[in-house]
Scaffold this active site. Structure first.
Site, mmCIF file in Angstrom:
data_model
loop_
_atom_site.group_PDB
_atom_site.id
_atom_site.type_symbol
_atom_site.label_atom_id
_atom_site.label_comp_id
_atom_site.label_asym_id
_atom_site.label_seq_id
_atom_site.Cartn_x
_atom_site.Cartn_y
_atom_site.Cartn_z
ATOM 1 N N LYS A 124 -1.702 -5.158 1.429
ATOM 2 C CA LYS A 124 -2.153 -4.362 0.284
ATOM 3 C C LYS A 124 -3.680 -4.233 0.245
ATOM 4 O O LYS A 124 -4.195 -3.269 -0.306
ATOM 5 C CB LYS A 124 -1.607 -4.947 -1.015
ATOM 6 C CG LYS A 124 -0.094 -4.748 -1.114
ATOM 7 C CD LYS A 124 0.468 -5.098 -2.474
ATOM 8 C CE LYS A 124 1.953 -4.781 -2.531
ATOM 9 N NZ LYS A 124 2.778 -5.687 -1.660
HETATM 10 C C1 LIG Z 1 4.028 -5.277 -1.147
HETATM 11 C C2 LIG Z 1 4.533 -5.941 0.074
HETATM 12 C C3 LIG Z 1 5.596 -5.404 0.843
HETATM 13 C C4 LIG Z 1 6.329 -4.137 0.416
HETATM 14 O O1 LIG Z 1 5.542 -2.995 0.500
HETATM 15 P P1 LIG Z 1 6.006 -1.632 -0.226
HETATM 16 O O2 LIG Z 1 4.865 -0.726 -0.087
HETATM 17 O O3 LIG Z 1 6.285 -2.015 -1.650
HETATM 18 O O4 LIG Z 1 7.244 -1.162 0.473
HETATM 19 C C5 LIG Z 1 5.974 -6.047 2.002
HETATM 20 N N1 LIG Z 1 5.385 -7.196 2.404
HETATM 21 C C6 LIG Z 1 4.363 -7.751 1.705
HETATM 22 C C7 LIG Z 1 3.779 -9.024 2.188
HETATM 23 C C8 LIG Z 1 3.902 -7.147 0.530
HETATM 24 O O5 LIG Z 1 2.898 -7.717 -0.166
#
Ligand SMILES: *Cc1c(COP(=O)(O)O)cnc(C)c1O
Length: 480
Positions: A124
């Site tokens: 993120k």
């Molecule tokens: C947020 C997150 C996901 C999922 O991502 P999306 O964009 O919601 O599909 C997968 N793995 C980790 C470690 C995350 O923080």
């Protein structure tokens, strides 16, 4: 470039006009009016560009209301080895998102694209760090301030705080469930001590935190008077920032642009893989986009059956890949809009059914029968699969992967095609989910040097009751 709503009933707006908002007025999500097309020659001309400059080539197609020199400066300030060097063991920090080949499995090269070397060790950061700089820029230009109110059970909150810390014109009020996050995650958030970051530990569970955020956001007068906003996963700025690393992954995995590759993406809210869909729509030669879910398999069910069935909170399982524990996939509407031939009225009708009846069934619809042209495939995994995969990848390649990435590798292996390289997006470092790593390997997760003392740092957090009134008054007394 103008942006339209997936429900077809909102005026078109520019990038800066939609950046700070959430949903479109008609309840839809914003998408560009058309996807810019990249041909092979252009793609090959981008080989070897530093990440920030590749990001410029792509984002300048989408954010044409930011002057070129300012956009380039924002990107160069964001995508630096300084920001994306945490946990890096190799000497290729300047790649920002290095590609790590694991090996050959049955005639297919399998690799991991490292997306978790930012300040919170999860993917993120790739988008959120840019959003921090874009928000500061947009607020300064408009002479405004913004107070971000959010609820988190872990990753999103810390990524938002690390992106917004020290930014002019922005404050973050982040609600987290008291005592319900892992020790590492709480330490990461609560050890921040910036004057514009406020951690509130709510006596309750994550749903209580989310309910408070909803109640505050529904109080339109309070929201307007105190300039309350959010940074949730439906923000277009986050999606478009993520498009860049699909291009980077492709360019690192291939020698020329006649080659095709596939990506497997650990998925929850469909934000990450939605960016992959957009990259493919722009012409990036992606063979398949594989959605990997955990036991919360809303998306896997849809791609296999054409039935989309949002889960109730009580049906949503708490798993060892918790950042994918979702009841409905908030970005999924963006893909459905494209699938329905960009028909806003039909998209609105389907998501109205999600509200009223909990889901929809397009299994008999021609658009579902022709869906293969979008390249999606899917699969799911369980706690046992994660343990096995973490053990197997460590044993076979000496690489420690986190639980979400393990969901990805498990599902990727079910979709390997001879001669088409398979890239799994690595979405977090193992230390963030150390309890499961210990369970899988019988030894502690690797911890980047910069994080070794994190749990012993002083923590700054205000305990608060699960009470809307108290949260509101905390916010108003902390706006100066
Ligand atoms: C947020 C997150 C996901 C999922 O991502 P999306 O964009 O919601 O599909 C997968 N793995 C980790 C470690 C995350 O923080």
């Amino acid at each position: 470039m103008l942006y339209q709503s997936t429900r077809g009933n909102s005026p078109q707006q520019s990038f800066l006009e939609i950046l700070l908002g959430g949903l479109a007025p008609d309840g839809g999500l914003y998408l560009p009016a058309q996807y810019p097309q990249i041909d092979r020659e252009q793609l090959d001309s981008w080989r070897g560009l530093p990440y920030a400059d590749l990001a410029y080539e792509i984002l300048s197609l989408y954010c044409d209301d930011i002057p070129e020199s300012e956009l380039r400066a924002l990107l160069r300030k964001t995508y630096t080895p300084m920001v994306y060097c945490n946990g890096r063991t190799e000497d290729n920090a300047s790649d920002i998102t290095p590609l790590h080949w694991l090996g050959d499995e049955g005639g297919t090269r399998l690799g991991l694209l490292s997306l978790s070397n930012g300040p919170t060790l999860a993917f993120k950061d790739m988008a959120m760090q840019l959003l921090g700089n874009l928000f500061e820029y947009a607020l300064q230009r408009a002479g405004q301030e913004l107070n971000i109110l959010g609820a988190t059970s872990g990753d999103t909150g810390s990524a938002a705080e690390y992106a917004m810390r020290g930014k002019q014109g922005v404050r973050v009020f982040m609600l987290s469930p008291q005592g319900k996050m892992s020790a590492f995650q709480s330490a990461q958030m609560y050890s921040l001590h910036d004057p514009n970051i406020f951690n509130l530990a709510v006596a309750g569970v994550f749903d209580d935190c989310q309910d408070i955020v909803k109640a505050v956001s529904n109080d339109l007068a309070f929201k307007a008077a105190n300039r309350i906003g959010t940074v949730n996963s439906i923000n277009w700025g986050r999606v478009v920032a993520q498009v860049v690393y699909y291009f980077q992954g492709y360019l690192l995995a291939t020698k020329n642009s006649s080659e095709r590759i596939s990506f497997t993406v650990p998925s929850g809210n469909f934000g990450n893989i939605c960016a992959g869909h957009i990259a493919r729509m722009m012409g990036l030669p992606i063979e398949h986009l594989i959605v990997a879910t955990n036991e919360n398999d809303v998306l896997d069910e849809f791609f296999r059956s054409g039935v989309y069935r949002a889960r109730k909170s009580a049906e949503t399982l708490h798993t060892s890949s918790p950042s994918m524990d979702i009841s409905k996939a908030s970005n999924f509407e963006r893909f459905v809009f494209d699938l329905l031939g960009r028909n806003g009225k039909n998209t609105a009708a389907l998501f109205d059914q999600v509200e009223k009846a909990g889901g929809f069934d397009i299994s008999k619809d021609i658009v579902f029968k022709e869906m293969s042209k979008y390249g999606f495939q899917s699969g799911s995994s369980t706690h046992q699969h994660r343990l096995q995969t973490i053990r197997d990848v460590y044993g076979r390649y000496g690489v420690m992967i986190d639980t979400h990435t393990a969901d990805g590798v498990k599902v990727a292996r079910e979709h390997l095609q001879k001669g088409i390289p398979m890239i799994v997006l690595e979405t977090a470092l193992p230390i963030k989910f150390e309890e499961t790593i210990e369970e899988a390997l019988g030894k502690p997760a690797e911890c980047p040097p910069a994080f070794q003392d994190i749990k012993t740092r002083p923590q700054y957090v205000q305990k608060i009751a699960a009470d809307v009134g108290q949260v509101k008054s905390y916010i108003t007394t902390h706006l100066k």
